[in-house]
Write an enzyme that holds these catalytic residues in place. Structure first.
Site, PDB file in Angstrom:
ATOM      1  N   CYS A  43       0.877  -1.177   0.000  1.00 53.52           N
ATOM      2  CA  CYS A  43       0.000   0.000   0.000  1.00 53.52           C
ATOM      3  C   CYS A  43       0.915   1.227   0.000  1.00 53.52           C
ATOM      4  CB  CYS A  43      -0.908  -0.011   1.222  1.00 53.52           C
ATOM      5  SG  CYS A  43      -1.817   1.537   1.406  1.00 53.52           S
ATOM      6  N   THR A  47      -9.761  -2.480 -11.370  1.00 56.34           N
ATOM      7  CA  THR A  47     -10.332  -1.177 -11.756  1.00 56.34           C
ATOM      8  C   THR A  47     -11.382  -1.262 -12.865  1.00 56.34           C
ATOM      9  OG1 THR A  47      -8.287  -0.132 -11.054  1.00 56.34           O
ATOM     10  CG2 THR A  47      -9.685   1.161 -12.521  1.00 56.34           C
TER      11      THR A  47
HETATM   12  C1  DHB Z   1      -5.301   1.000   0.095  1.00 53.41           C
HETATM   13  C2  DHB Z   1      -4.674   1.266  -1.094  1.00 53.41           C
HETATM   14  C3  DHB Z   1      -3.806   0.317  -1.643  1.00 53.41           C
HETATM   15  O1  DHB Z   1      -3.145   0.472  -2.811  1.00 53.41           O
HETATM   16  C4  DHB Z   1      -3.601  -0.851  -0.966  1.00 53.41           C
HETATM   17  O2  DHB Z   1      -2.751  -1.746  -1.436  1.00 53.41           O
HETATM   18  C5  DHB Z   1      -4.245  -1.095   0.207  1.00 53.41           C
HETATM   19  C6  DHB Z   1      -5.089  -0.164   0.730  1.00 53.41           C
HETATM   20  C7  DHB Z   1      -6.211   1.970   0.738  1.00 53.41           C
HETATM   21  O3  DHB Z   1      -6.078   3.160   0.533  1.00 53.41           O
HETATM   22  O4  DHB Z   1      -7.061   1.544   1.545  1.00 53.41           O
END
Ligand code: DHB
Length: 349
Positions: A174, A310
């Site tokens: 993330c 997406t």
């Molecule tokens: C979120 C975004 C991400 O790319 C991910 O891997 C996990 C969580 C988020 O913003 O919740």
């Protein structure tokens, strides 16, 4: 004493271990018994696409990517009915988290930028949904897990597995929540500690989802595999942002987020290609797949399975069926008997 190097060809074979022999046996059997040709064709079609991913049996190589439609059994079922070969949940942690304030998602000319901040109900609450989801799903359920320490990752993974998860995917990528995600996955030493801890705690396959926001993703993949990863998912979102010219401010409340969608496909494809050259475990390709041709490109780059995310926002859950049908038609047209035969094929030219 010098150790004998394992035969490279054999090692590759082990990665693509779904047998197309089954397809032929089924065909012969059905022909012998004079059963309907339609059934034979249907069975063959299924077997051409079925894969064994680190021990999980998938009817086809497509999977719901983490982060999309993440937490309820109803949405998982809708996606499975749309043709997904497996489901990956949104990331869940030890404690409930509300995430960032709105806006958390924005559309740009080339994809979505999101920063939700890992909102989730916490594993105790989510475990109930896993139990329910397992009752209605006929494809594997993979629970995406995050933590702020190796122990937290392991505790959440354990609870997910006890509730019925068929595998866990470690979110070490993330791009914007501090002290978790890519802060772990960008550092091979910390990553090793997390993967080893989870590996010694759960008996189910462990997928490790990597960030493209690193100097060498192949090096990170190697560290994950040496620590016990059963498969590598590549890639998570690309660190990005959007600014509103009128207000002169960043659009997302967190300012920085992750870009997903077609814009990141060539990046993801390059990452899968590089990882395939470095490690021998299966790779799950993810990033900007919107149709069967994208999916085939990922398979040729070295992915054994594909995550789709997406595009569901615009094309709906039936994108899985459409992608699978397209892969099948491609295999048939090119004379391949199993999807496994094209995994990594672009490396041979
Ligand atoms: C979120 C975004 C991400 O790319 C991910 O891997 C996990 C969580 C988020 O913003 O919740």
């Amino acid at each position: 004493m010098e150790q004998k190097k394992p035969n490279q060809k054999l090692k590759r074979k082990r990665r693509n271990n779904t047998s197309h022999k089954t397809a032929y046996k089924t065909k012969l059997y059905l022909n012998k018994n004079n059963s309907t040709r339609a059934l034979a064709v249907e069975t063959l079609k299924e077997n051409r696409l079925a894969i064994n991913l680190a021990g999980l049996k998938l009817p086809n190589p497509t999977m719901l990517a983490s982060g999309i439609l993440g937490y309820t059994k109803e949405t998982f079922k809708t996606i499975a009915d749309g043709g997904a070969g497996a489901i990956v949940t949104k990331s869940v942690g030890l404690k409930p988290r509300s995430g960032y304030a709105n806006p958390t998602v924005t559309q740009t000319s080339c994809g979505l930028v999101n920063a939700m901040g890992l909102p989730n109900p916490g594993i105790e609450e989510f475990a109930k949904e896993i139990i329910e989801a397992k009752r209605v799903l006929n494809v594997p359920l993979i629970v995406s897990v995050y933590g702020f320490t190796a122990e937290e990752y392991a505790t959440v993974a354990k609870k997910a597995v006890v509730a019925g998860a068929d595998a866990v995917e470690l979110n070490v990528s993330c791009p914007h929540v501090r002290e978790t995600g890519s802060e772990i996955g960008q550092n091979p030493t910390i990553l090793k500690e997390v993967v080893e801890k989870v590996k010694s705690t759960v008996q189910k396959p462990i997928f490790v989802k990597l960030s493209p926001n690193v100097t060498s993703i192949a090096e990170i993949a190697e560290a994950a595999v040496n620590a016990g990863a059963d498969a590598i998912t590549a890639i998570n979102t690309v660190k990005a942002m959007a600014i509103d010219a009128e207000t002169a401010k960043p659009i997302l409340s967190n300012k920085v987020g992750g870009l997903s969608g077609p814009a990141i496909k060539p990046i993801a494809l390059r990452c899968v290609y590089e990882i395939y050259e470095r490690v021998k475990v299966p790779i799950i390709g993810c990033g900007g797949i919107t149709n069967w041709r994208d999916a085939v490109e990922f398979l040729l780059a070295g992915a054994s399975a594909l995550q789709i995310g997406t595009v569901i926002a615009t094309k709906g859950p039936n994108i899985f069926k459409a992608t699978t049908r397209g892969i099948n038609a491609y295999l048939k047209r090119k004379g391949f008997r199993s999807v496994n035969e094209i995994v990594g094929l672009s490396h041979k030219s």
